[in-house]
Write a protein that holds these residues in place. Structure first.
Motif, mmCIF file in Angstrom:
data_model
loop_
_atom_site.group_PDB
_atom_site.id
_atom_site.type_symbol
_atom_site.label_atom_id
_atom_site.label_comp_id
_atom_site.label_asym_id
_atom_site.label_seq_id
_atom_site.Cartn_x
_atom_site.Cartn_y
_atom_site.Cartn_z
ATOM 1 N N ARG A 161 0.828 -1.216 0.000
ATOM 2 C CA ARG A 161 0.000 0.000 0.000
ATOM 3 C C ARG A 161 0.856 1.258 0.000
ATOM 4 O O ARG A 161 0.414 2.318 -0.449
ATOM 5 C CB ARG A 161 -0.958 -0.010 1.190
ATOM 6 C CG ARG A 161 -2.065 -1.059 1.079
ATOM 7 C CD ARG A 161 -3.143 -0.830 2.123
ATOM 8 N NE ARG A 161 -2.636 -0.989 3.482
ATOM 9 C CZ ARG A 161 -2.631 -2.128 4.157
ATOM 10 N NH1 ARG A 161 -3.100 -3.232 3.591
ATOM 11 N NH2 ARG A 161 -2.168 -2.173 5.394
ATOM 12 N N VAL A 169 3.414 1.686 -1.877
ATOM 13 C CA VAL A 169 3.722 1.992 -3.280
ATOM 14 C C VAL A 169 2.454 2.139 -4.111
ATOM 15 O O VAL A 169 2.484 2.699 -5.209
ATOM 16 C CB VAL A 169 4.631 0.909 -3.914
ATOM 17 C CG1 VAL A 169 5.958 0.841 -3.191
ATOM 18 C CG2 VAL A 169 3.957 -0.450 -3.950
ATOM 19 N N SER A 170 1.324 1.633 -3.581
ATOM 20 C CA SER A 170 0.050 1.728 -4.298
ATOM 21 C C SER A 170 -1.074 1.949 -3.287
ATOM 22 O O SER A 170 -1.769 1.012 -2.898
ATOM 23 C CB SER A 170 -0.194 0.445 -5.103
ATOM 24 O OG SER A 170 -1.400 0.515 -5.822
ATOM 25 N N LEU A 199 -4.708 0.377 -3.410
ATOM 26 C CA LEU A 199 -4.809 -1.073 -3.600
ATOM 27 C C LEU A 199 -5.926 -1.676 -2.750
ATOM 28 O O LEU A 199 -6.022 -1.411 -1.554
ATOM 29 C CB LEU A 199 -3.472 -1.722 -3.233
ATOM 30 C CG LEU A 199 -3.229 -3.148 -3.726
ATOM 31 C CD1 LEU A 199 -3.194 -3.194 -5.245
ATOM 32 C CD2 LEU A 199 -1.919 -3.680 -3.147
ATOM 33 N N SER A 224 -0.054 -10.508 -6.065
ATOM 34 C CA SER A 224 0.948 -9.508 -5.677
ATOM 35 C C SER A 224 2.205 -10.195 -5.152
ATOM 36 O O SER A 224 3.334 -9.805 -5.498
ATOM 37 C CB SER A 224 0.379 -8.566 -4.613
ATOM 38 O OG SER A 224 -0.021 -9.284 -3.452
ATOM 39 N N LYS A 226 -2.327 -4.373 -18.067
ATOM 40 C CA LYS A 226 -2.804 -3.026 -17.744
ATOM 41 C C LYS A 226 -4.175 -2.778 -18.358
ATOM 42 O O LYS A 226 -4.987 -2.026 -17.818
ATOM 43 C CB LYS A 226 -1.817 -1.975 -18.264
ATOM 44 C CG LYS A 226 -0.466 -1.990 -17.588
ATOM 45 C CD LYS A 226 0.459 -0.925 -18.147
ATOM 46 C CE LYS A 226 0.046 0.461 -17.722
ATOM 47 N NZ LYS A 226 1.048 1.481 -18.134
ATOM 48 N N PRO A 238 -3.687 -4.137 -10.764
ATOM 49 C CA PRO A 238 -3.159 -3.347 -9.645
ATOM 50 C C PRO A 238 -2.300 -4.128 -8.654
ATOM 51 O O PRO A 238 -1.192 -3.672 -8.313
ATOM 52 C CB PRO A 238 -4.423 -2.766 -8.996
ATOM 53 C CG PRO A 238 -5.392 -2.657 -10.134
ATOM 54 C CD PRO A 238 -5.134 -3.885 -10.961
ATOM 55 N N ALA A 278 1.744 -3.539 -8.189
ATOM 56 C CA ALA A 278 2.256 -3.155 -6.872
ATOM 57 C C ALA A 278 3.354 -4.112 -6.417
ATOM 58 O O ALA A 278 4.369 -3.687 -5.847
ATOM 59 C CB ALA A 278 1.117 -3.133 -5.857
#
Length: 447
Positions: free
Chosen positions: A83, A85-86, A89, A95, A229, A238, A242
């Motif tokens: 979270r 870095v993103s 999320l 991930s 993407k 996502p 991440a």
């Protein structure tokens, strides 16, 4: 009180009318009560918090839907770092597998002392087996720089390393449930699969020790993304993005590889062969050594010949098609996601635990969908479900974002006529049209 004959007849007629009306209402209610209800099940491609939005105003139809996905109990610390870095999320599926794929690729390059894909490929399986155990980029890179064999145990790779085929020997699956239009973490259950003894025992080339200060002539290691993407699988992008971003961040914070920061080049597979092929071509021209992707098994199968011809490595965090285990890859294809031969058993178990007796398996028409469909069918038949109580249906996924959505009206009618009490839907974001089709056909979805 005396009542005339005419009055009695009139009264009896009225009573009969009332009784008939009551009886009719009762029959309607009985029919409504006895109408077949269908339980919905999903897989790693659609058991995501972003999936209900694909149904828009009918998002509530997913409530009660169950499914499986490769997933380990993720440490809260790992989620927190993701979270960071993103921040937006909401899902974590794949991930950990993406994070581990990036870390393993970098460690293999460090042990090989080279950015040459052929040299890196010879170390990838070895990174996960029979060395000094380490669990994070800092400690693992320190050992690798000193030329020491390592046994990486990361976030998704916890019990055993890779097999000779370059995929996990063991796996963990989560049983997920939609509740209130999102995954209810409180209902999530985990189950292990696979055999630890299946991990490779082959001896790799001797690791190369990095000289102090590194080699000033050494080219930096470049990794390229081939993640969804856009396209049908974009709902899973996502958490994968991440995971990759976090791995690159932590690797470079630990000093990078081969004395230099690791470079990440973003790239889209589009859940589309043409988009993916174009991305692979760009990565090959840009000097990428390892391509992280593709998202979908079918996309990897299509681009793999191009990757092999370019002499690059394809390393997927989310390919689960069992047939990819034996694909002709010249030793250049790897994955951190377990094959569907393991997920099929987990899915069949979830369906059978609910007592389902007439089961329809709907799959997108590609190697992932049809492969997993066949595996689940086999597992259900092994468990005693007769072939005539199983029905297999497929649908053609949209060619691209401009194509018309899936029309599942005919399939929905077949399911209704079959009298199914369970429907497993194997697909990505586009598979929401299957649920919409069932509702339009007035199939009662159990919630």
């Amino acid at each position: 009180m005396l009542v005339s004959r005419r009055s009695r007849v009139a009264s009896l007629a009225a009573c009969a009318t009332i009784l008939l009306a009551t009886s009719a209402c009762g029959d309607d209610k009985a029919k409504e009560t006895s109408a077949q209800q269908v339980r919905l099940y999903g897989t790693d491609g659609n058991m995501l918090n972003t999936y209900p939005a694909e149904l828009k105003e009918r998002a509530g139809l997913v409530d009660g839907m169950k499914g499986t996905t490769p997933l380990v109990p993720l440490p809260e610390d790992f989620k927190s770092r993701l979270r960071a870095v993103s921040p937006a999320l909401t899902d974590y599926v794949y991930s950990a597998e993406t994070y581990d794929a990036v870390v393993i690729a970098v460690l293999a390059a460090q042990l090989a002392g080279s950015t040459d894909p052929a040299a890196i490929a010879k170390q990838i399986v070895a990174v996960t087996n029979d060395g000094q155990r380490c669990e994070d980029p800092v400690s693992c890179l320190t050992l690798a720089r000193n030329g020491q064999d390592i046994e990486y145990r990361g976030v998704s790779l916890t019990r055993a390393g890779f097999t000779d085929k370059g995929e996990p020997a063991t796996a963990s699956y989560a049983t997920l449930t939609f509740d209130g239009q999102q995954i209810n973490d409180g209902k999530t259950e985990f189950v292990g699969a696979g055999i630890e003894s299946a991990a490779s025992t082959k001896t790799p080339p001797k690791p190369k020790k990095q000289r102090p200060g590194g080699d000033p002539e050494q080219e930096p290691l470049i990794l390229g993304g081939l993640l969804p993407k856009t396209g049908d699988l974009s709902i899973a992008y996502p958490p994968m993005a991440a995971g990759a971003a976090l791995a690159i961040k932590e690797i470079n914070a630990a000093g990078g590889a081969l004395g230099k920061p690791v470079t990440w080049l973003d790239g889209d597979d589009g859940t589309n062969p043409e988009v993916a092929k174009a991305t692979v071509a760009r990565h090959a021209t840009a000097g990428v050594s390892v391509i992280i992707g593709a998202g979908g098994s079918g996309i990897s199968r299509v681009v793999l010949p191009d990757v092999v011809q370019a002499g690059k490595i394809l390393f997927s965090p989310s390919n689960t098609d069992s047939s990819l285990t034996d694909v002709d890859d010249q030793g250049l294809y790897f994955r951190t996601a377990p094959p569907d031969s393991l997920q099929g058993r987990a899915l069949a178990d979830v369906i059978l635990r609910d007592g389902s007796q007439k089961i329809v398996i709907v799959a997108r028409k590609d190697s992932y969908g049809e492969g997993l469909q066949g595996t689940v069918r086999d597992e259900l038949e092994k468990a005693g479900i007769a072939a005539d109580r199983l029905k297999l249906l497929t649908y053609e996924p949209p060619a691209d974002a401009k194509a018309a959505p899936v029309d599942f009206s005919r399939g929905a009618k077949e399911i209704k006529d079959f009298g199914a009490d369970a429907v497993l839907i194997i697909g990505f974001g586009e598979s929401a049209q299957v649920i919409r089709g069932l509702a339009d056909a007035e199939v009662q979805i159990r919630q």
